[in-house]
Design a protein around this motif. Sequence first.
Motif, mmCIF file in Angstrom:
data_model
loop_
_atom_site.group_PDB
_atom_site.id
_atom_site.type_symbol
_atom_site.label_atom_id
_atom_site.label_comp_id
_atom_site.label_asym_id
_atom_site.label_seq_id
_atom_site.Cartn_x
_atom_site.Cartn_y
_atom_site.Cartn_z
ATOM 1 N N SER A 118 0.835 -1.201 0.000
ATOM 2 C CA SER A 118 0.000 0.000 0.000
ATOM 3 C C SER A 118 0.869 1.251 0.000
ATOM 4 O O SER A 118 0.518 2.257 -0.638
ATOM 5 C CB SER A 118 -0.945 0.004 1.204
ATOM 6 O OG SER A 118 -0.214 -0.019 2.422
ATOM 7 N N LEU A 119 2.008 1.206 0.692
ATOM 8 C CA LEU A 119 2.932 2.346 0.653
ATOM 9 C C LEU A 119 3.499 2.540 -0.744
ATOM 10 O O LEU A 119 3.629 3.664 -1.219
ATOM 11 C CB LEU A 119 4.087 2.134 1.642
ATOM 12 C CG LEU A 119 3.806 2.331 3.126
ATOM 13 C CD1 LEU A 119 5.109 2.251 3.919
ATOM 14 C CD2 LEU A 119 3.115 3.660 3.393
ATOM 15 N N MET A 120 3.856 1.434 -1.385
ATOM 16 C CA MET A 120 4.428 1.518 -2.723
ATOM 17 C C MET A 120 3.467 2.190 -3.692
ATOM 18 O O MET A 120 3.862 3.022 -4.515
ATOM 19 C CB MET A 120 4.778 0.121 -3.233
ATOM 20 C CG MET A 120 5.377 0.095 -4.633
ATOM 21 S SD MET A 120 5.715 -1.598 -5.178
ATOM 22 C CE MET A 120 4.033 -2.204 -5.453
ATOM 23 N N MET A 121 2.180 1.863 -3.577
ATOM 24 C CA MET A 121 1.203 2.387 -4.525
ATOM 25 C C MET A 121 0.777 3.810 -4.202
ATOM 26 O O MET A 121 0.286 4.527 -5.070
ATOM 27 C CB MET A 121 -0.012 1.469 -4.570
ATOM 28 C CG MET A 121 0.303 0.107 -5.180
ATOM 29 S SD MET A 121 -1.151 -0.946 -5.407
ATOM 30 C CE MET A 121 -1.595 -1.272 -3.705
ATOM 31 N N SER A 122 0.969 4.237 -2.956
ATOM 32 C CA SER A 122 0.529 5.577 -2.578
ATOM 33 C C SER A 122 1.662 6.605 -2.581
ATOM 34 O O SER A 122 1.406 7.808 -2.596
ATOM 35 C CB SER A 122 -0.115 5.555 -1.184
ATOM 36 O OG SER A 122 0.828 5.146 -0.200
ATOM 37 N N SER A 123 2.908 6.146 -2.576
ATOM 38 C CA SER A 123 4.035 7.066 -2.484
ATOM 39 C C SER A 123 4.376 7.661 -3.845
ATOM 40 O O SER A 123 4.291 7.000 -4.880
ATOM 41 C CB SER A 123 5.261 6.334 -1.920
ATOM 42 O OG SER A 123 6.382 7.192 -1.914
ATOM 43 N N SER A 124 4.778 8.925 -3.825
ATOM 44 C CA SER A 124 5.241 9.582 -5.050
ATOM 45 C C SER A 124 6.753 9.504 -5.189
ATOM 46 O O SER A 124 7.323 9.982 -6.172
ATOM 47 C CB SER A 124 4.803 11.055 -5.052
ATOM 48 O OG SER A 124 5.367 11.731 -3.926
ATOM 49 N N VAL A 125 7.421 8.894 -4.215
ATOM 50 C CA VAL A 125 8.874 8.765 -4.215
ATOM 51 C C VAL A 125 9.260 7.411 -4.810
ATOM 52 O O VAL A 125 8.707 6.379 -4.439
ATOM 53 C CB VAL A 125 9.448 8.883 -2.789
ATOM 54 C CG1 VAL A 125 10.953 8.656 -2.781
ATOM 55 C CG2 VAL A 125 9.108 10.244 -2.206
ATOM 56 N N VAL A 126 10.208 7.425 -5.750
ATOM 57 C CA VAL A 126 10.658 6.190 -6.376
ATOM 58 C C VAL A 126 11.711 5.533 -5.490
ATOM 59 O O VAL A 126 12.715 6.146 -5.144
ATOM 60 C CB VAL A 126 11.242 6.461 -7.775
ATOM 61 C CG1 VAL A 126 11.766 5.171 -8.388
ATOM 62 C CG2 VAL A 126 10.180 7.091 -8.681
ATOM 63 N N SER A 127 11.468 4.297 -5.115
ATOM 64 C CA SER A 127 12.395 3.555 -4.261
ATOM 65 C C SER A 127 13.560 3.031 -5.083
ATOM 66 O O SER A 127 13.354 2.368 -6.110
ATOM 67 C CB SER A 127 11.669 2.381 -3.592
ATOM 68 O OG SER A 127 12.577 1.408 -3.135
ATOM 69 N N PRO A 128 14.813 3.285 -4.664
ATOM 70 C CA PRO A 128 15.966 2.732 -5.384
ATOM 71 C C PRO A 128 15.939 1.206 -5.464
ATOM 72 O O PRO A 128 16.241 0.633 -6.515
ATOM 73 C CB PRO A 128 17.169 3.223 -4.569
ATOM 74 C CG PRO A 128 16.686 4.460 -3.892
ATOM 75 C CD PRO A 128 15.239 4.212 -3.588
ATOM 76 N N SER A 129 15.580 0.534 -4.373
ATOM 77 C CA SER A 129 15.536 -0.930 -4.394
ATOM 78 C C SER A 129 14.456 -1.437 -5.339
ATOM 79 O O SER A 129 14.634 -2.451 -6.024
ATOM 80 C CB SER A 129 15.286 -1.474 -2.987
ATOM 81 O OG SER A 129 16.409 -1.295 -2.169
ATOM 82 N N ARG A 130 13.329 -0.736 -5.382
ATOM 83 C CA ARG A 130 12.264 -1.108 -6.301
ATOM 84 C C ARG A 130 12.729 -0.968 -7.749
ATOM 85 O O ARG A 130 12.467 -1.825 -8.584
ATOM 86 C CB ARG A 130 11.041 -0.220 -6.049
ATOM 87 C CG ARG A 130 9.883 -0.430 -7.017
ATOM 88 C CD ARG A 130 9.222 -1.768 -6.828
ATOM 89 N NE ARG A 130 8.085 -1.926 -7.739
ATOM 90 C CZ ARG A 130 7.399 -3.046 -7.872
ATOM 91 N NH1 ARG A 130 7.720 -4.101 -7.157
ATOM 92 N NH2 ARG A 130 6.384 -3.118 -8.718
ATOM 93 N N MET A 131 13.451 0.111 -8.041
ATOM 94 C CA MET A 131 13.967 0.321 -9.389
ATOM 95 C C MET A 131 14.970 -0.770 -9.763
ATOM 96 O O MET A 131 14.994 -1.253 -10.901
ATOM 97 C CB MET A 131 14.617 1.691 -9.493
ATOM 98 C CG MET A 131 13.646 2.853 -9.397
ATOM 99 S SD MET A 131 12.448 2.874 -10.769
ATOM 100 C CE MET A 131 13.524 3.333 -12.124
#
Length: 244
Positions: free
Chosen positions: A128-141
């Motif tokens: 839910s944090l991933m879908m609501s955040s406007s910040v791109v996570s380095p680990s996610r990238m």
Amino acid sequence: MVGLSYRPALDPILKTAVERLPMTSQTGTTSASRAPLNRERVLLTAIELADTGGIEALTMRKLGQELGVEAMSLYNHVANKDDILNGIFEMASSEIDMASTDTNWKAAIHASAISAYRTFRRHQWAHSLMMSSSVVSPSRMCWMEAVLRSLREAGFTEGMTCHAYHALDSHITGFTLWQASFPAAEDLKVLATNVLRDLPVDEYPYVAEHIQHHLIETGPGEKSEFEFGLDLILDGLERILNTS
């Protein structure tokens, strides 16, 4: 710290994320361990609160209490609540194993997807944090890049890689969120038993059969429902690749 599976040496990107804000010379201490307060310790404690009580349990006041400091002391190490949320998502997502370049694409993506699913099951607030955040996570990238690289280097076209990635990501996200909405295992068994007791079996024989299946314990060698769906996706992608 009890209940955490976070591995602090796992990803150099995480080290950068943890140290993103300048550190001050002021530190806090807990009444028990007298350990110095720092950004990493704040975020680890925040993860434990979120894992235990859900993301709604994570407040600055509660976090300060867990660390044995006033809430205002936290701002020496984090900018604000959003900074904490972005930080704990980065820590959680860094637990996911990247798709390896040392094995074939199908095995690499299978292992990485299983790791992602297990990580998001441990940290049920993370999606839910991933879908609501406007910040791109380095680990996610990094995870996205590894999956996309595996597909492209396997021979998928740009267009098919896009479709394949979305099929995989939606399975991980959708299945995890769907499963997180279920009651606890024991409560689910009680619910299924009650529904089955009142269900007109003659009218809905296959629904009854389906519910009864959920009451059967899964054997250690059996695939999970998540892995079953994942294999369907990967087997289908392999057929497309072999016939293109």
